[in-house]
Design a protein around this motif. Structure first.
Motif, PDB file in Angstrom:
ATOM      1  N   HIS A 197       1.092  -0.875  -0.509  1.00 25.56           N
ATOM      2  CA  HIS A 197      -0.157  -0.228  -0.285  1.00 25.56           C
ATOM      3  C   HIS A 197       0.684   1.101   0.036  1.00 25.56           C
ATOM      4  O   HIS A 197       0.591   1.905  -0.812  1.00 25.56           O
ATOM      5  N   ALA A 198       2.067   1.280   0.828  1.00 26.07           N
ATOM      6  CA  ALA A 198       2.568   2.474   1.175  1.00 26.07           C
ATOM      7  C   ALA A 198       3.699   2.878  -0.294  1.00 26.07           C
ATOM      8  O   ALA A 198       3.394   3.889  -0.196  1.00 26.07           O
ATOM      9  N   LEU A 199       3.316   2.040  -0.902  1.00 22.79           N
ATOM     10  CA  LEU A 199       5.381   2.633  -1.931  1.00 22.79           C
ATOM     11  C   LEU A 199       4.228   2.424  -2.947  1.00 22.79           C
ATOM     12  O   LEU A 199       4.818   3.048  -3.882  1.00 22.79           O
ATOM     13  N   ARG A 200       2.384   2.095  -3.339  1.00 24.99           N
ATOM     14  CA  ARG A 200       2.223   2.211  -4.042  1.00 24.99           C
ATOM     15  C   ARG A 200       1.187   3.924  -4.511  1.00 24.99           C
ATOM     16  O   ARG A 200       1.540   4.369  -5.090  1.00 24.99           O
ATOM     17  N   ASN A 201       1.284   4.257  -2.847  1.00 21.74           N
ATOM     18  CA  ASN A 201       0.590   5.631  -2.739  1.00 21.74           C
ATOM     19  C   ASN A 201       2.068   6.175  -2.925  1.00 21.74           C
ATOM     20  O   ASN A 201       2.206   7.784  -3.525  1.00 21.74           O
ATOM     21  N   ALA A 202       3.649   6.206  -3.341  1.00 24.29           N
ATOM     22  CA  ALA A 202       4.473   6.947  -3.026  1.00 24.29           C
ATOM     23  C   ALA A 202       4.761   6.559  -4.232  1.00 24.29           C
ATOM     24  O   ALA A 202       5.952   7.562  -4.518  1.00 24.29           O
ATOM     25  N   ALA A 203       4.581   6.716  -4.818  1.00 24.76           N
ATOM     26  CA  ALA A 203       5.317   5.687  -6.080  1.00 24.76           C
ATOM     27  C   ALA A 203       5.243   6.964  -7.002  1.00 24.76           C
ATOM     28  O   ALA A 203       5.967   7.385  -8.195  1.00 24.76           O
ATOM     29  N   VAL A 204       3.700   7.893  -6.924  1.00 24.48           N
ATOM     30  CA  VAL A 204       3.407   8.989  -7.615  1.00 24.48           C
ATOM     31  C   VAL A 204       4.384  10.347  -7.983  1.00 24.48           C
ATOM     32  O   VAL A 204       4.730  11.186  -8.879  1.00 24.48           O
ATOM     33  N   PRO A 205       4.689  10.561  -6.024  1.00 20.17           N
ATOM     34  CA  PRO A 205       5.639  11.518  -6.524  1.00 20.17           C
ATOM     35  C   PRO A 205       7.632  11.353  -6.531  1.00 20.17           C
ATOM     36  O   PRO A 205       8.045  12.157  -7.374  1.00 20.17           O
ATOM     37  N   LEU A 206       7.334   9.474  -6.016  1.00 22.73           N
ATOM     38  CA  LEU A 206       8.723   9.766  -6.707  1.00 22.73           C
ATOM     39  C   LEU A 206       8.612   9.476  -8.127  1.00 22.73           C
ATOM     40  O   LEU A 206       9.682   9.732  -8.538  1.00 22.73           O
ATOM     41  N   THR A 207       7.674   9.211  -8.913  1.00 27.01           N
ATOM     42  CA  THR A 207       7.849   9.065 -10.184  1.00 27.01           C
ATOM     43  C   THR A 207       9.326  10.592 -10.742  1.00 27.01           C
ATOM     44  O   THR A 207      10.015  10.532 -11.906  1.00 27.01           O
ATOM     45  N   THR A 208       8.734  12.035 -10.471  1.00 27.35           N
ATOM     46  CA  THR A 208       8.896  13.041 -10.985  1.00 27.35           C
ATOM     47  C   THR A 208      10.380  13.007  -9.983  1.00 27.35           C
ATOM     48  O   THR A 208      11.577  13.751 -10.338  1.00 27.35           O
ATOM     49  N   VAL A 209      10.487  12.299  -9.490  1.00 20.64           N
ATOM     50  CA  VAL A 209      12.273  12.571  -8.787  1.00 20.64           C
ATOM     51  C   VAL A 209      13.296  11.604  -9.402  1.00 20.64           C
ATOM     52  O   VAL A 209      13.838  12.462  -9.648  1.00 20.64           O
ATOM     53  N   LEU A 210      12.577  10.846 -10.280  1.00 19.51           N
ATOM     54  CA  LEU A 210      13.026   9.822 -10.740  1.00 19.51           C
ATOM     55  C   LEU A 210      13.327  10.340 -12.073  1.00 19.51           C
ATOM     56  O   LEU A 210      14.667  10.352 -12.652  1.00 19.51           O
ATOM     57  N   ALA A 211      12.379  11.292 -12.811  1.00 16.86           N
ATOM     58  CA  ALA A 211      13.551  11.931 -13.755  1.00 16.86           C
ATOM     59  C   ALA A 211      14.349  13.346 -13.461  1.00 16.86           C
ATOM     60  O   ALA A 211      15.094  13.041 -14.152  1.00 16.86           O
ATOM     61  N   LEU A 212      14.358  13.713 -12.681  1.00 10.22           N
ATOM     62  CA  LEU A 212      15.160  14.824 -11.651  1.00 10.22           C
ATOM     63  C   LEU A 212      16.067  13.853 -11.532  1.00 10.22           C
ATOM     64  O   LEU A 212      17.319  14.509 -12.272  1.00 10.22           O
ATOM     65  N   ILE A 213      16.492  12.741 -11.453  1.00  5.61           N
ATOM     66  CA  ILE A 213      17.761  12.425 -11.128  1.00  5.61           C
ATOM     67  C   ILE A 213      18.326  11.708 -12.439  1.00  5.61           C
ATOM     68  O   ILE A 213      19.512  11.948 -12.183  1.00  5.61           O
ATOM     69  N   PHE A 214      17.483  11.333 -13.361  1.00  2.00           N
ATOM     70  CA  PHE A 214      17.491  10.979 -14.815  1.00  2.00           C
ATOM     71  C   PHE A 214      18.971  11.987 -15.636  1.00  2.00           C
ATOM     72  O   PHE A 214      19.815  11.862 -16.176  1.00  2.00           O
ATOM     73  N   GLN A 215      17.820  13.002 -15.046  1.00  2.78           N
ATOM     74  CA  GLN A 215      18.624  14.351 -15.631  1.00  2.78           C
ATOM     75  C   GLN A 215      19.677  14.572 -15.072  1.00  2.78           C
ATOM     76  O   GLN A 215      21.399  15.128 -15.806  1.00  2.78           O
ATOM     77  N   HIS A 216      20.125  14.612 -13.447  1.00  3.67           N
ATOM     78  CA  HIS A 216      21.374  15.372 -13.115  1.00  3.67           C
ATOM     79  C   HIS A 216      22.212  14.021 -13.277  1.00  3.67           C
ATOM     80  O   HIS A 216      23.619  14.520 -13.798  1.00  3.67           O
ATOM     81  N   LEU A 217      21.780  12.937 -13.591  1.00  2.00           N
ATOM     82  CA  LEU A 217      22.626  11.787 -13.955  1.00  2.00           C
ATOM     83  C   LEU A 217      23.471  12.058 -15.467  1.00  2.00           C
ATOM     84  O   LEU A 217      24.742  11.582 -15.411  1.00  2.00           O
ATOM     85  N   LEU A 218      22.239  12.280 -16.277  1.00  2.00           N
ATOM     86  CA  LEU A 218      23.080  13.005 -17.409  1.00  2.00           C
ATOM     87  C   LEU A 218      24.563  13.910 -18.089  1.00  2.00           C
ATOM     88  O   LEU A 218      25.013  13.410 -18.721  1.00  2.00           O
ATOM     89  N   GLY A 219      23.726  14.845 -16.552  1.00  2.00           N
ATOM     90  CA  GLY A 219      24.717  16.118 -16.230  1.00  2.00           C
ATOM     91  C   GLY A 219      25.992  15.488 -15.841  1.00  2.00           C
ATOM     92  O   GLY A 219      27.131  15.763 -16.658  1.00  2.00           O
ATOM     93  N   ALA A 220      25.419  14.993 -14.748  1.00  2.00           N
ATOM     94  CA  ALA A 220      27.165  14.800 -13.854  1.00  2.00           C
ATOM     95  C   ALA A 220      27.901  13.378 -14.877  1.00  2.00           C
ATOM     96  O   ALA A 220      29.009  13.177 -14.182  1.00  2.00           O
ATOM     97  N   SER A 221      27.590  12.760 -15.718  1.00  2.00           N
ATOM     98  CA  SER A 221      27.903  11.745 -16.555  1.00  2.00           C
ATOM     99  C   SER A 221      28.946  12.441 -17.058  1.00  2.00           C
ATOM    100  O   SER A 221      30.205  11.187 -17.247  1.00  2.00           O
ATOM    101  N   VAL A 222      29.034  13.541 -17.494  1.00  2.00           N
ATOM    102  CA  VAL A 222      30.460  14.325 -18.589  1.00  2.00           C
ATOM    103  C   VAL A 222      31.233  13.428 -17.587  1.00  2.00           C
ATOM    104  O   VAL A 222      32.831  14.213 -18.499  1.00  2.00           O
ATOM    105  N   VAL A 223      31.919  14.786 -16.214  1.00  2.00           N
ATOM    106  CA  VAL A 223      33.155  14.030 -15.237  1.00  2.00           C
ATOM    107  C   VAL A 223      33.355  13.299 -15.297  1.00  2.00           C
ATOM    108  O   VAL A 223      34.479  12.553 -14.752  1.00  2.00           O
ATOM    109  N   ILE A 224      32.060  12.427 -14.727  1.00  2.00           N
ATOM    110  CA  ILE A 224      32.598  10.371 -14.473  1.00  2.00           C
ATOM    111  C   ILE A 224      33.684   9.967 -15.619  1.00  2.00           C
ATOM    112  O   ILE A 224      34.160   8.945 -15.947  1.00  2.00           O
TER     113      ILE A 224
END
Length: 313
Positions: free
Chosen positions: A230-257
């Motif tokens: 139950h809790a993870l199913r409801n938490a998945a909605v706001p976490l979807t946006t967080v994952l998109a932001l994390i993807f963008q961050h990783l894509l930018g930070a990959s230049v240094v790595i």
């Protein structure tokens, strides 16, 4: 599904226009003359002027931009000033490397970060919560290249358990690919793992404090089942946006790595384009990365709509 996707695709059109202006403008800000770079330091003024005419650099910036957009919409990003090969082919040959690194780093961020966040949410206020939250905050604060240097010194130099270079894609063998990507993926994804853990903790904790959770507890349902079902199913909605932001961050930070681990991806290609003042190549790299980011946002919006029917109206 069409009602969910089509409006968002339409909204991408003005964003792509803005992105194209920014990409072209950044190219104009690069110091140096591409014609001089192509002709060589000892070239005659006549040769440089001829090359400028061939490249269209003798026109005003507005005309250059319109001509560049016309070619881009036709799938022509121009040719590299260094190698004379098509920019689109060079960029697309490097894009899978960067995307694979980012995807493996996403796994590094999601799996341990999600587990730490769930434990911290269930043990709110306890010792485990404080320790895990502090560890997550430290991971967020430490730059990815610092983590990468530490991993190289420990596992590659001192212990000899892994190689600092030699990045492989899955077509070379999955096990070999995972071994070669382990250190850069951990270095790139460690900070995002801490960030994701904090978001998971907040989202799951909010779900556990909701009224429906109290009703489930009163019915004798165990906490692990409440969290997983139950809790993870409801938490998945706001976490979807967080994952998109994390993807963008990783894509930018990959230049240094990519530079740290000598990975032949988009980041190293972009840095090489800047060093050689290869304007068409640099514009192609930035444009493809920007479009990839917009597509990731589109996917996030679609998933958000599928998880929360209220956003489909």
């Amino acid at each position: 599904m069409a009602r969910l996707v089509l409006p968002r695709l339409a909204a991408m059109i003005p964003l792509l226009l803005i992105v194209s202006i920014i990409v072209f403008g950044l190219g104009q800000l690069i110091p140096g003359d591409p014609a001089l770079t192509l002709a060589g330091e000892n070239a005659s003024p006549e040769l440089i002027a001829h090359i400028r005419v061939e490249l269209g650099l003798n026109h005003p910036p507005a005309i250059q931009y319109l001509d560049w957009v016309r070619h881009v919409t036709a799938g022509d990003l121009g040719n590299s000033l260094q190698t004379d090969e098509p920019v689109l082919g060079a960029v697309l040959s490097r894009l899978p490397v960067t995307l694979y690194l980012v995807c493996v780093s996403m796994v590094v961020a999601i799996v341990p970060g999600g587990a730490l966040g769930i434990v911290a949410a269930v043990r709110t206020g306890g010792t485990a919560d404080r320790l895990l939250s502090a560890a997550a905050s430290v991971l967020v604060a430490v730059p990815s290249f610092v983590i990468g240097l530490f991993l190289v010194l420990l596992f590659a130099v001192h212990l000899g358990w892994a190689d600092a270079t030699g990045f492989l894609l899955p077509d070379a063998g999955l096990s070999a690919s995972l071994r070669s990507s382990a250190l850069p993926a951990i270095a790139l994804g460690a900070g995002s793992a801490g960030e994701f853990a904090l978001h998971v903790r907040s989202a799951v904790r909010a779900s556990l404090e909701a009224e429906y959770t109290l009703a489930l507890r009163s019915r004798g349902i165990s906490t692990p089942r409440i969290v997983l079902k139950h809790a993870l199913r409801n938490a998945a909605v706001p976490l979807t946006t967080v994952l998109a932001l994390i993807f963008q961050h990783l894509l930018g930070a990959s230049v240094v790595i990519e530079g740290l681990f000598a990975i032949p991806g988009m980041g190293t290609l972009g840095v090489d384009a800047v060093q050689h003042r290869d304007l068409p190549l640099l514009q192609g790299v930035v444009l493809v990365l920007a479009v990839t980011t917009l597509l990731a946002n589109l996917l996030s919006d679609v998933l958000y709509g599928l998880l929360d029917p209220r956003t489909r109206r």
